[in-house]
Enzyme design. Structure first.
Site, mmCIF file in Angstrom:
data_model
loop_
_atom_site.group_PDB
_atom_site.id
_atom_site.type_symbol
_atom_site.label_atom_id
_atom_site.label_comp_id
_atom_site.label_asym_id
_atom_site.label_seq_id
_atom_site.Cartn_x
_atom_site.Cartn_y
_atom_site.Cartn_z
ATOM 1 N N ARG A 114 0.808 -1.229 0.000
ATOM 2 C CA ARG A 114 0.000 0.000 0.000
ATOM 3 C C ARG A 114 0.836 1.271 0.000
ATOM 4 O O ARG A 114 0.392 2.336 0.431
ATOM 5 C CB ARG A 114 -0.982 0.009 1.175
ATOM 6 C CG ARG A 114 -1.996 -1.126 1.113
ATOM 7 C CD ARG A 114 -3.078 -0.942 2.166
ATOM 8 N NE ARG A 114 -4.086 -1.999 2.047
ATOM 9 C CZ ARG A 114 -4.032 -3.159 2.674
ATOM 10 N NH1 ARG A 114 -3.018 -3.428 3.477
ATOM 11 N NH2 ARG A 114 -4.984 -4.071 2.506
ATOM 12 N N LYS A 172 3.378 11.171 -11.247
ATOM 13 C CA LYS A 172 2.475 10.386 -12.098
ATOM 14 C C LYS A 172 3.156 9.078 -12.475
ATOM 15 O O LYS A 172 4.282 9.068 -12.965
ATOM 16 C CB LYS A 172 2.098 11.182 -13.356
ATOM 17 C CG LYS A 172 1.137 12.317 -13.068
ATOM 18 C CD LYS A 172 0.923 13.219 -14.266
ATOM 19 C CE LYS A 172 0.030 12.612 -15.295
ATOM 20 N NZ LYS A 172 -0.332 13.599 -16.353
ATOM 21 N N GLU A 192 10.516 17.562 -24.703
ATOM 22 C CA GLU A 192 9.857 17.927 -23.445
ATOM 23 C C GLU A 192 10.444 19.215 -22.861
ATOM 24 O O GLU A 192 9.754 19.954 -22.162
ATOM 25 C CB GLU A 192 9.962 16.790 -22.429
ATOM 26 C CG GLU A 192 9.231 15.512 -22.831
ATOM 27 C CD GLU A 192 7.727 15.566 -22.546
ATOM 28 O OE1 GLU A 192 7.235 16.633 -22.106
ATOM 29 O OE2 GLU A 192 7.055 14.549 -22.776
ATOM 30 N N LYS A 208 8.028 22.577 -14.085
ATOM 31 C CA LYS A 208 7.105 21.502 -13.750
ATOM 32 C C LYS A 208 6.803 21.498 -12.258
ATOM 33 O O LYS A 208 5.649 21.301 -11.844
ATOM 34 C CB LYS A 208 7.665 20.143 -14.170
ATOM 35 C CG LYS A 208 6.680 19.014 -13.867
ATOM 36 C CD LYS A 208 6.907 17.783 -14.670
ATOM 37 C CE LYS A 208 5.759 16.795 -14.465
ATOM 38 N NZ LYS A 208 5.926 15.547 -15.227
ATOM 39 N N GLU A 233 -3.693 17.075 -11.172
ATOM 40 C CA GLU A 233 -4.154 17.423 -12.514
ATOM 41 C C GLU A 233 -5.665 17.645 -12.580
ATOM 42 O O GLU A 233 -6.374 17.077 -13.404
ATOM 43 C CB GLU A 233 -3.728 16.343 -13.531
ATOM 44 C CG GLU A 233 -3.759 16.829 -14.976
ATOM 45 C CD GLU A 233 -3.210 15.813 -15.955
ATOM 46 O OE1 GLU A 233 -3.892 15.531 -16.933
ATOM 47 O OE2 GLU A 233 -2.100 15.305 -15.742
ATOM 48 N N ARG A 273 -2.401 21.835 -14.289
ATOM 49 C CA ARG A 273 -1.363 20.849 -14.597
ATOM 50 C C ARG A 273 -1.610 20.207 -15.956
ATOM 51 O O ARG A 273 -0.677 19.712 -16.588
ATOM 52 C CB ARG A 273 -1.296 19.777 -13.498
ATOM 53 C CG ARG A 273 -0.162 18.772 -13.735
ATOM 54 C CD ARG A 273 0.076 17.845 -12.557
ATOM 55 N NE ARG A 273 1.099 16.859 -12.885
ATOM 56 C CZ ARG A 273 1.622 15.996 -12.017
ATOM 57 N NH1 ARG A 273 1.218 16.007 -10.761
ATOM 58 N NH2 ARG A 273 2.540 15.141 -12.403
ATOM 59 N N ASN A 325 0.375 18.724 -20.676
ATOM 60 C CA ASN A 325 0.057 17.754 -21.724
ATOM 61 C C ASN A 325 0.112 18.356 -23.124
ATOM 62 O O ASN A 325 -0.324 17.714 -24.087
ATOM 63 C CB ASN A 325 -1.341 17.162 -21.482
ATOM 64 C CG ASN A 325 -1.404 16.363 -20.192
ATOM 65 O OD1 ASN A 325 -0.483 15.641 -19.846
ATOM 66 N ND2 ASN A 325 -2.495 16.521 -19.457
ATOM 67 N N HIS A 333 0.627 16.143 -26.105
ATOM 68 C CA HIS A 333 0.508 14.745 -25.708
ATOM 69 C C HIS A 333 -0.758 14.059 -26.229
ATOM 70 O O HIS A 333 -0.755 12.847 -26.419
ATOM 71 C CB HIS A 333 0.572 14.625 -24.182
ATOM 72 C CG HIS A 333 1.953 14.799 -23.630
ATOM 73 N ND1 HIS A 333 2.679 15.965 -23.788
ATOM 74 C CD2 HIS A 333 2.759 13.959 -22.928
ATOM 75 C CE1 HIS A 333 3.859 15.820 -23.202
ATOM 76 N NE2 HIS A 333 3.933 14.624 -22.669
ATOM 77 N N HIS A 386 0.099 10.852 -27.999
ATOM 78 C CA HIS A 386 -0.302 9.546 -27.476
ATOM 79 C C HIS A 386 -1.114 8.760 -28.505
ATOM 80 O O HIS A 386 -0.995 7.527 -28.592
ATOM 81 C CB HIS A 386 -1.119 9.718 -26.191
ATOM 82 C CG HIS A 386 -0.287 10.013 -24.981
ATOM 83 N ND1 HIS A 386 -0.825 10.325 -23.762
ATOM 84 C CD2 HIS A 386 1.057 10.039 -24.808
ATOM 85 C CE1 HIS A 386 0.140 10.525 -22.887
ATOM 86 N NE2 HIS A 386 1.289 10.364 -23.497
ATOM 87 N N HIS A 388 8.434 8.207 -27.449
ATOM 88 C CA HIS A 388 7.487 9.140 -26.836
ATOM 89 C C HIS A 388 7.797 10.601 -27.165
ATOM 90 O O HIS A 388 6.909 11.369 -27.552
ATOM 91 C CB HIS A 388 7.462 8.932 -25.320
ATOM 92 C CG HIS A 388 6.605 9.917 -24.596
ATOM 93 N ND1 HIS A 388 5.235 9.951 -24.722
ATOM 94 C CD2 HIS A 388 6.930 10.933 -23.748
ATOM 95 C CE1 HIS A 388 4.741 10.934 -23.979
ATOM 96 N NE2 HIS A 388 5.751 11.541 -23.381
#
Length: 374
Positions: free
Chosen positions: A127, A149, A191, A232, A242, A246, A250, A253, A257, A272
């Site tokens: 956990r 993330k 990036e 960032k 997000e 935030r 993206n 992206h 993606h 990527h």
């Protein structure tokens, strides 16, 4: 942002979960001491891939051993396909078999794939375990290692299964970037450019003038990485999960993606950062098409990306791609979609990105049709 000798430090202010990003050469050698200072008495599992292991694992293991940190290693195959349920289970089983406890630490040694996978492992085993990022690619150092993330891919799309789990420390060893293939460094640079295009036009202009020095190393490289991490970190501090701004991170992206999914996450065809580069070019071109921004800004973005050797169009991807219908379906599956409405990060100019909600699917479809091959 603080500097000490040739190391820059960027702090991510999240209250009791605040952490530092250290940026500079030689940090893998110092990793054991830096981790022991923050997590005394810890044991560790190092998750890495076969390529990174051959270049950097012995140095990290020696560094951990020198300060008495016992460690086990979990090696995975390089590439996006390791962000899978199968590899996740293998890593979890290995860590449980080693009898690591909740207070122990998962160390991600590698690029974005390793960091995303290892972070997700750390978020779910017992956990939640301590997590340290040792990113070895430029993309990971300026983006995926910062902000918490984590996740894996599925057949339905990229990063659709995951969790927010902040690291306790990020060690961005800039010397490790010297071992990267040039294509991987260029992909990570996309990036870096992204932060200028979101809300720092002066940074974008600086990159236009200094990108060769960033590529060659030295102080300009540290400066570019530190400015990216600071940008960032400031965004994460204001919107950790997000729910608002935030999402600006993206930029590029959603298109990117979709193209990655369309290529089956085949790194030989598209990695990527290349997908992000194409996505940023498309976002600026689409913004101009929607009369939100000047075509001159779109041309300027494409010119810089091409100057450093990055692709700017779906037509730059080798091999066949599905048509506009299929690409739109990937976009609709992307996690940036809310209740079926298409959400994009668009722009009003260089450094003027904004969240555009309820973008008409018909407009996106017509735009994507322009890139279909005969």
């Amino acid at each position: 942002m603080n500097r000490k000798a040739d190391t820059a430090t960027v702090s991510v202010g999240l209250g009791a979960r605040a952490y530092d990003i250290l940026i500079g050469p030689g940090l893998i050698v110092r990793a054991g001491a830096e981790i022991a200072a923050r997590l005394p008495g810890t044991r560790a599992a190092v998750i890495t891939d076969d390529n990174v292991a051959s270049a950097h694992l012995p140095v990290l293991q020696e560094s951990l051993g020198a300060v008495g940190i016992d460690s086990v290693t979990v090696q995975v195959r390089p590439g996006e396909r390791s962000k899978s349920f199968e590899t996740l289970q293998e890593a979890v089983d290995a860590i449980l078999a080693a009898r690591l406890e909740r207070r122990d630490t998962i160390i991600a040694l590698g690029g974005g794939v390793v960091g995303d996978l290892a972070g997700f492992v750390a978020s779910i085993v017992r956990r939640g375990m301590n997590f340290v990022q040792v990113p070895t690619s430029l993309l990971a150092q300026v983006d995926s290692s910062v902000g918490g993330k984590t996740g894996i891919n599925t057949a339905h799309g990229k990063n659709l299964v995951g969790a927010f789990h902040q690291p306790r420390l990020v060690l961005a060893d800039t010397a490790a970037l010297d071992t990267l293939p040039e294509r991987e460094f260029r992909a990570g640079y996309a990036e870096v450019v992204k932060y200028g295009l979101i809300n720092q036009p002066d940074f974008f202009a600086w990159l236009e003038q200094n990108w060769r020095e960033v590529f060659s190393g030295g102080s300009a490289r540290i400066e570019a990485i530190a400015r990216s991490c600071r940008a960032k970190a400031e965004t994460v501090e204001r919107d950790e999960r997000e729910t608002g701004e935030r999402a600006l991170l993206n930029l590029g992206h959603t298109f990117g993606h979709a193209l990655e999914a369309a290529t089956g996450y085949d790194g030989a065809r598209l990695v990527h950062g290349e997908g992000v580069a194409i996505g940023m070019a498309l976002a600026h071109r689409f913004s101009a098409r929607m009369n939100l921004a000047s075509p001159d800004d779109a041309a300027r973005v494409e010119s810089h990306l091409r100057a450093v050797g990055l692709p700017t169009s779906p037509k730059d991807i080798a091999g066949d791609l599905p048509g506009a219908d299929a690409l739109l379906s990937y976009i609709a599956q992307d996690k940036k979609v809310s209740r079926g409405a298409l959400t994009f990060i668009l722009t009003r100019g260089i450094g003027q990105a904004f969240i555009a909600k309820d973008v008409p699917a018909s407009e996106v479809h017509a735009f994507l049709k322009e890139f279909e091959r005969p």
